[in-house]
Design a protein around this motif. Structure first.
Motif, PDB file in Angstrom:
ATOM      1  N   CYS A 137       2.758   0.184  -6.916  1.00 24.83           N
ATOM      2  CA  CYS A 137       2.671  -0.462  -5.597  1.00 24.83           C
ATOM      3  C   CYS A 137       3.925  -1.281  -5.303  1.00 24.83           C
ATOM      4  O   CYS A 137       4.057  -1.857  -4.233  1.00 24.83           O
ATOM      5  N   TYR A 140       0.839  -1.197   0.000  1.00 18.81           N
ATOM      6  CA  TYR A 140       0.000   0.000   0.000  1.00 18.81           C
ATOM      7  C   TYR A 140       0.886   1.265   0.000  1.00 18.81           C
ATOM      8  O   TYR A 140       1.617   1.493   0.969  1.00 18.81           O
ATOM      9  N   PRO A 141       0.823   2.081  -1.062  1.00 23.35           N
ATOM     10  CA  PRO A 141       1.712   3.241  -1.123  1.00 23.35           C
ATOM     11  C   PRO A 141       1.517   4.217   0.051  1.00 23.35           C
ATOM     12  O   PRO A 141       2.467   4.855   0.486  1.00 23.35           O
TER      13      PRO A 141
END
Ligand code: PLP
Length: 493
Positions: free
Chosen positions: A460, A232-233
């Motif tokens: 991602c 998850y960025p």
């Protein structure tokens, strides 16, 4: 006529001993403020009475200055709206010579050399997200806003805001409104098998802030954090913002590869994972990997941040219990959010913290932004206690299965030979892998031009993946939008 907002009192300083008449000082101040853009066309100016009162002068010089400014076309009046800066400023006004007045400074932001900011924030910069700018089909993390019970919600908001209590308006507890924390603890005990009581719940502005709090409380600069690869960025940004060193650990069919993490990320302080529904691939972490990770964390004194962002929406098979519920050494910090089950703009989430860390999280939140809006915490407490929350989740679970089925069928019909779909068991998004060699960012940009929000998979990853893909959210689009969205995507790929 459009109602105008009340006027603010401008910061005028008069020089009574300068020898320049008061009305002239005033008219020059206004003229310059209008020319510099400090007062904008259409903006209301104070009445002569209130300006004279504020400046502690008689009204006569103010009236005379205003009359002069009307005559020159800088001000105009509207019935019922008072005196405003003219909608169009007289020709040439912007180039008038300035006599004895301040020179407008050259904005430093326009200089060609970038000014120094922290390295941490430089690293946090994300690439421009073209795919995030529209509300069309497939935007990820977007629930079915059209099906939100807004009638019930507005009644509850009214209930608390019609005659706001002192508690609602005063400063609140940094940990959150106690009845809300009690309701969250009860929900998590029952539905997610999280072991906690209300004293361990810290209410946050969504799980993004929960991740930030974790990063600040658990880590010092340059300490290592395992990050899922892909992952998850937003979590990457939160940990980078705290100066952490990120160690990408690959994800396979069983979730994060713990053995590989131990090899690559020796001495790590924190492990960030999404075990119930891996972001973005959608896999569930196996029981064996869960035990392996918990044992490693206990032996090495590491913390595990469990981000459980959307597991309410699991359709096939048994519900997956939280990792926190298996933890016997209080090593897991559990983060959740109401963004997917209520709506993202609510900005309410929570962290469940081990008891000995409660004071540290309390101080971190107090120092950050003190606490979350009490009004919405009270409204949410009633929403949960009166059964609306459970009812809404049940309805949305059925709806998302219908929307997911429609998306899968449409992909099968139009894009079968181009997309390979994975991660379809839970949540509100799936991943559609593209053929090797196809640039997913380029496809996303193309799709955004067609009004479709297809987020690329490759950002991602910390390093470029063998295969790109598209992350397609189906929660926020109805079936006709989904079908139209797939047809448009087929034209882009
Ligand atoms: C994996 C994951 N964690 C956390 C969040 C953050 O959610 P919020 O800050 O809105 O609660 C998101 C949002 O999409 C997410 O996908």
């Amino acid at each position: 006529m459009k109602r105008l907002t009340a006027s603010y009192l401008p910061p005028i300083t008069l020089a009574p001993r300068s020898g320049i008449p008061m009305h002239q000082q005033l008219s020059e101040w206004f003229r310059q403020a209008i020319v510099d853009g400090q007062l904008r066309p259409g903006q209301r100016v104070p009445s002569s009475r209130s300006l004279a009162g504020e400046l502690k002068v008689s009204r006569a010089p103010v009236i005379s200055a205003y009359e002069q400014l009307y005559a020159e076309g800088y001000l105009e009046t509207f019935v019922g709206a008072g005196t405003c800066v003219a909608k169009s400023i007289p020709g040439g006004a912007l180039h008038q010579p300035r006599t004895g007045l301040r020179k407008a400074p050259q904005p430093a932001s326009e200089s060609s050399t970038p000014r120094r900011i922290s390295r941490r924030v430089e690293l946090m910069r994300a690439p421009p997200q073209t795919w995030a700018n529209n509300l069309g089909a497939f935007r990820i993390g977007m629930p079915a806003l059209d099906r939100f019970p807004s009638g019930v919600w507005s009644k509850l908001v009214n209930r608390h805001s019609r005659k706001p209590s002192l508690e609602l308006m005063a400063y609140g507890d940094p940990m959150g409104h106690l009845p809300f924390r009690e309701a969250i603890a009860e929900y998590l005990n029952t539905v997610r098998a999280v072991r906690c009581d209300a004293s361990q719940i810290l209410v946050t502005t969504g799980s993004q802030q929960a991740l930030q709090m974790c990063a600040h409380v658990l880590l010092d600069a340059n300490e290592r954090v395992w990050m899922e690869e892909p992952g998850y960025p937003g979590a990457r940004q939160a940990f980078m913002g705290a100066g952490a060193r990120l160690v990408p650990v690959p994800v396979d069919q069983e979730g994060v590869d713990v053995a590989e993490g131990i090899r690559r990320g020796r001495g790590a302080r924190v492990v960030y994972i999404t075990p119930s529904h891996q972001f973005p691939l959608g896999v569930t972490m196996s029981a064996a990997r869960r035990m392996q990770l918990l044992n490693w964390a206990t032996r090495n004194g590491a913390w595990i941040v469990e981000d459980d962002y959307d597991s309410e929406y699991r359709s096939g098979g048994r519900p997956i219990a939280s990792l926190q519920g298996l933890d016997t050494d209080e090593r897991v910090i559990y983060a959740g959010t109401f963004s997917k089950v209520i709506f993202p703009a609510l900005r309410l989430g929570y962290v469940v913290v081990p008891k000995d860390l409660v004071p540290a999280f309390f101080h971190a939140r107090d120092a950050a932004d003190t606490f979350s809006s009490t009004l919405y915490q009270m409204v949410m407490t009633d929403f949960i206690r009166e059964g609306h929350f459970a009812r809404h989740i049940r309805k949305m679970r059925t709806l998302y299965v219908e929307r997911r089925t429609a998306l899968l069928e449409a992909i099968q019909r139009h894009l079968r030979d181009k997309l390979e779909v994975i991660g379809t068991e839970a949540g509100m998004h799936l991943v559609a892998l593209l053929p090797p060699g196809v640039d997913d960012v380029a496809i996303s940009i193309k799709a955004a031009r067609h009004g479709v929000s297809a987020r690329p998979l490759s950002p991602c990853y910390a390093s470029p993946p063998a295969r790109g893909g598209l992350i397609l959210g189906y929660g926020g689009a109805d079936i006709p939008e989904i079908l139209e969205g797939v047809r448009k995507l087929a034209r882009c790929i």
